[in-house]
Design an enzyme around this catalytic site. Sequence first.
Site, PDB file in Angstrom:
ATOM      1  N   LYS A 111      20.277 -37.718  52.324  1.00 18.80           N
ATOM      2  CA  LYS A 111      21.642 -38.140  52.576  1.00 18.80           C
ATOM      3  C   LYS A 111      21.682 -38.911  53.686  1.00 18.80           C
ATOM      4  O   LYS A 111      21.029 -38.924  54.794  1.00 18.80           O
ATOM      5  CB  LYS A 111      22.554 -36.925  52.904  1.00 18.80           C
ATOM      6  CG  LYS A 111      22.713 -35.776  51.777  1.00 18.80           C
ATOM      7  CD  LYS A 111      23.409 -36.420  50.875  1.00 18.80           C
ATOM      8  CE  LYS A 111      23.769 -35.509  49.597  1.00 18.80           C
ATOM      9  NZ  LYS A 111      24.753 -36.175  48.476  1.00 18.80           N
ATOM     10  N   LYS A 218      26.009 -34.888  36.107  1.00 18.18           N
ATOM     11  CA  LYS A 218      26.439 -33.371  36.557  1.00 18.18           C
ATOM     12  C   LYS A 218      27.167 -32.595  35.552  1.00 18.18           C
ATOM     13  O   LYS A 218      28.263 -33.122  35.029  1.00 18.18           O
ATOM     14  CB  LYS A 218      27.290 -33.336  37.941  1.00 18.18           C
ATOM     15  CG  LYS A 218      26.557 -34.087  39.104  1.00 18.18           C
ATOM     16  CD  LYS A 218      26.874 -34.155  40.353  1.00 18.18           C
ATOM     17  CE  LYS A 218      26.283 -34.771  41.519  1.00 18.18           C
ATOM     18  NZ  LYS A 218      26.507 -34.565  42.858  1.00 18.18           N
TER      19      LYS A 218
END
Length: 332
Positions: A111, A218
């Site tokens: 991240k 997803k």
Amino acid sequence: MASSAFPPLAELLAAAHVVSLPLTTRFRRIDTREAVVFRGPEGSTEFSPFVEYGDDEAATWLAAAIDFGWRAQPSPLRDRVRVNATVPAVDASRVPEVLGMYDGCRTAKVKVAEAGQVLADDVARVRAVRKELGAKGRIRVDANGGWNVDEAEHAIHSLAEFDLEYVEQPCASIAELAELRERLHDWDIPIAADESVRRASDPLEVARAGAADLLVIKAQPLGGVHSALDIVREAGLPVVVSSALDTSVGLSMGAWLAASIPALDFDCGLGTASLLAADVTARPVRANGGFIEVERVELDEALLTQHAASAERDAWWRARLARCYEVLTFQA
């Protein structure tokens, strides 16, 4: 999915368990993950859109829960899938600890562009990951749309020395992604789209605009395994199957999706159960030798009771579920 294919709302509410699970480290600016899990006729399933999402967007996640729990799934093409480690926006000194939670993973998603941090923090974190993984390890970074085009170009140049596999959602809009991709043409650093796919009214718009080299898929945000597979076929781009900080139930949905895609060239972002300090099953879906198994998850009654959400949060989720159900039936 036609409205006749939906189970009655009363059946969904009766099967629902609202849980609140602590995280091992702060992620997406939250310390606990709330979710609704069910036992459906086909097996356990999950409804867990992030709390800030509106009902229209969250309704797609409910469609996914119904699809996985009340509809037969495609026959998987493989019985396990490779997964990546996920490194939150932690201090570089914590990188070895985080990577240690992922057994045998050769790939790490890091991240970056975290609010309150600077580029130097990102560089230090990615450098620490490269040191831990070695030269053969694969590193991808995820900015969650946190940069504008100029910031993204500068940041990617600063991170390029670490041999990036790709950069996920560096900018928020499709137009920005397309411009950045053009600027990076000679750098041979692929751009992956995530939020621009799962939060768009037309998930295929990214592919049509030439705004990305690959898509992050997803299961929950795209309406379930069947719907996501349709998008993969139509997009014609390589895909990475990932999770949305799901419980192990949601991860099993993602694993089923990944196992049903003929060409799976990238390790999947489905190892995120390691970010949960608790789960809803006695056998969490965690990386073992860099893989997770493709199988249904059995809910554990004791864990459901132990991690049941407060009465206030339980009521909030049930009201949300009912509103999303109304959206789905209206759309159908």
